[in-house]
Design a protein around this motif. Structure first.
Motif, PDB file in Angstrom:
ATOM      1  N   LEU A   8       0.991  -1.268   0.304  1.00  0.00           N
ATOM      2  CA  LEU A   8       0.228   0.107   0.217  1.00  0.00           C
ATOM      3  C   LEU A   8       0.803   0.890  -0.163  1.00  0.00           C
ATOM      4  CD1 LEU A   8      -2.220  -1.213   2.625  1.00  0.00           C
ATOM      5  CD2 LEU A   8      -2.758  -1.515   0.383  1.00  0.00           C
ATOM      6  N   THR A   9       0.915   2.340  -1.118  1.00  0.00           N
ATOM      7  CA  THR A   9       1.466   2.758  -1.276  1.00  0.00           C
ATOM      8  C   THR A   9       1.375   4.577  -0.526  1.00  0.00           C
ATOM      9  OG1 THR A   9       0.746   2.886  -4.037  1.00  0.00           O
ATOM     10  CG2 THR A   9       3.277   2.040  -2.917  1.00  0.00           C
ATOM     11  N   ASN A  10       0.021   4.627  -0.321  1.00  0.00           N
ATOM     12  CA  ASN A  10       0.066   6.148  -0.042  1.00  0.00           C
ATOM     13  C   ASN A  10      -1.543   5.778   1.663  1.00  0.00           C
ATOM     14  OD1 ASN A  10      -2.986   5.468  -1.039  1.00  0.00           O
ATOM     15  ND2 ASN A  10      -2.119   6.385  -3.119  1.00  0.00           N
ATOM     16  N   GLY A  11      -1.621   6.829   2.191  1.00  0.00           N
ATOM     17  CA  GLY A  11      -2.592   6.520   3.246  1.00  0.00           C
ATOM     18  C   GLY A  11      -4.393   6.115   3.013  1.00  0.00           C
ATOM     19  N   TRP A  12      -4.408   6.586   1.888  1.00  0.00           N
ATOM     20  CA  TRP A  12      -6.022   5.962   1.590  1.00  0.00           C
ATOM     21  C   TRP A  12      -6.043   5.177   1.344  1.00  0.00           C
ATOM     22  CZ3 TRP A  12      -8.299   4.532  -3.325  1.00  0.00           C
ATOM     23  CH2 TRP A  12      -9.278   4.689  -3.264  1.00  0.00           C
ATOM     24  N   GLN A  13      -5.088   4.515   0.608  1.00  0.00           N
ATOM     25  CA  GLN A  13      -4.691   3.168   0.023  1.00  0.00           C
ATOM     26  C   GLN A  13      -5.087   1.890   1.530  1.00  0.00           C
ATOM     27  OE1 GLN A  13      -1.347   2.408  -2.660  1.00  0.00           O
ATOM     28  NE2 GLN A  13      -2.404   2.361  -4.379  1.00  0.00           N
ATOM     29  N   VAL A  14      -4.336   2.356   2.553  1.00  0.00           N
ATOM     30  CA  VAL A  14      -4.251   1.612   4.155  1.00  0.00           C
ATOM     31  C   VAL A  14      -5.696   2.083   4.273  1.00  0.00           C
ATOM     32  CG1 VAL A  14      -3.197   1.855   6.051  1.00  0.00           C
ATOM     33  CG2 VAL A  14      -2.260   2.742   4.200  1.00  0.00           C
ATOM     34  N   ASP A  15      -6.260   3.372   4.764  1.00  0.00           N
ATOM     35  CA  ASP A  15      -7.485   3.490   4.179  1.00  0.00           C
ATOM     36  C   ASP A  15      -8.552   2.328   4.338  1.00  0.00           C
ATOM     37  OD1 ASP A  15      -7.006   5.043   7.290  1.00  0.00           O
ATOM     38  OD2 ASP A  15      -7.531   7.150   6.106  1.00  0.00           O
ATOM     39  N   GLN A  16      -8.629   1.979   2.660  1.00  0.00           N
ATOM     40  CA  GLN A  16      -9.525   1.398   1.957  1.00  0.00           C
ATOM     41  C   GLN A  16      -9.339   0.419   2.562  1.00  0.00           C
ATOM     42  OE1 GLN A  16     -12.367   2.653   0.121  1.00  0.00           O
ATOM     43  NE2 GLN A  16     -11.412   4.416   1.432  1.00  0.00           N
ATOM     44  N   ALA A  17      -8.106  -0.708   2.655  1.00  0.00           N
ATOM     45  CA  ALA A  17      -7.687  -1.416   2.659  1.00  0.00           C
ATOM     46  C   ALA A  17      -8.738  -1.969   4.160  1.00  0.00           C
ATOM     47  CB  ALA A  17      -6.495  -2.291   2.841  1.00  0.00           C
TER      48      ALA A  17
END
Length: 142
Positions: A8-17
Motif C-alpha cells: 500500500l503506497t499511500n494513506g488512502w490505500q491503507v484506509d480503504q484496505a
C-alpha cells in the motif's frame, strides 16, 4: 522486500484496505522494506498468506513512503504488525505490555497462523482485545 505481498503506497490505500474488508482480518506490516527484521517477517507472512486467505488478508506498508500513521499507531520500531477487523483495530495481549501490535519478527509460521486465527475468532465475537495462547514476555528468557 516482498514482491509477492501487496504494498500500500499511500494513506488512502491503507484506509480503504481496512474499510473494505468485512469478513476477514486485515494484517498490515508497517516498516521499512530494506530492514532485515521486516524481511524476516515478510517471509513468514508470505509463507502463511495462502493458508490464511479465507479469514485474513495481508498488506505491507513502507513507513517512509506512507508516514501518515507513524504518530497515530506509534510506529517507532523497525517492523510492526497490526490486526484490523471491520474497521476496528484488534489488540492482542502477548504478555509484553504492548497490546497494540507485534513489533518483532516471528520465527515460526505456525505461530503466525495461530495468532491470526486467534484474532479472527476473537474479533468475530466482538472482542477488541484477544489474549495470546503463548506468553512472549522476556521473563522466561533470563
Amino acid at each position: 522486500m516482498s514482491y509477492f505481498l501487496p504494498h500500500l503506497t499511500n494513506g488512502w490505500q491503507v484506509d480503504q484496505a481496512i474499510l473494505s474488508e468485512e469478513d476477514r482480518v486485515v494484517i498490515i506490516r508497517f516498516g521499512h522494506d530494506w530492514d532485515s527484521t521486516c524481511m524476516k517477517m515478510d517471509e513468514i507472512l508470505y509463507s502463511v498468506a495462502e493458508k490464511v486467505k479465507n479469514f485474513a488478508v495481508i498488506y505491507l506498508v513502507d513507513i517512509t513512503e506512507v508516514p501518515d500513521f507513524n504518530k497515530m499507531y506509534e510506529l517507532y520500531d523497525p517492523c510492526t504488525t497490526m490486526f484490523f477487523f471491520r474497521n476496528k483495530h484488534i489488540m492482542i495481549d502477548l504478555g509484553t505490555g504492548n497490546n497494540n501490535k507485534i513489533n518483532w519478527a516471528l520465527d515460526d509460521k505456525q505461530e503466525m497462523i495461530d495468532l491470526t486465527e486467534l484474532v479472527y475468532r476473537g474479533a468475530r465475537k466482538g472482542r477488541g482485545l484477544v489474549v495470546s495462547l503463548k506468553d512472549y514476555s522476556t521473563k522466561y528468557k533470563y
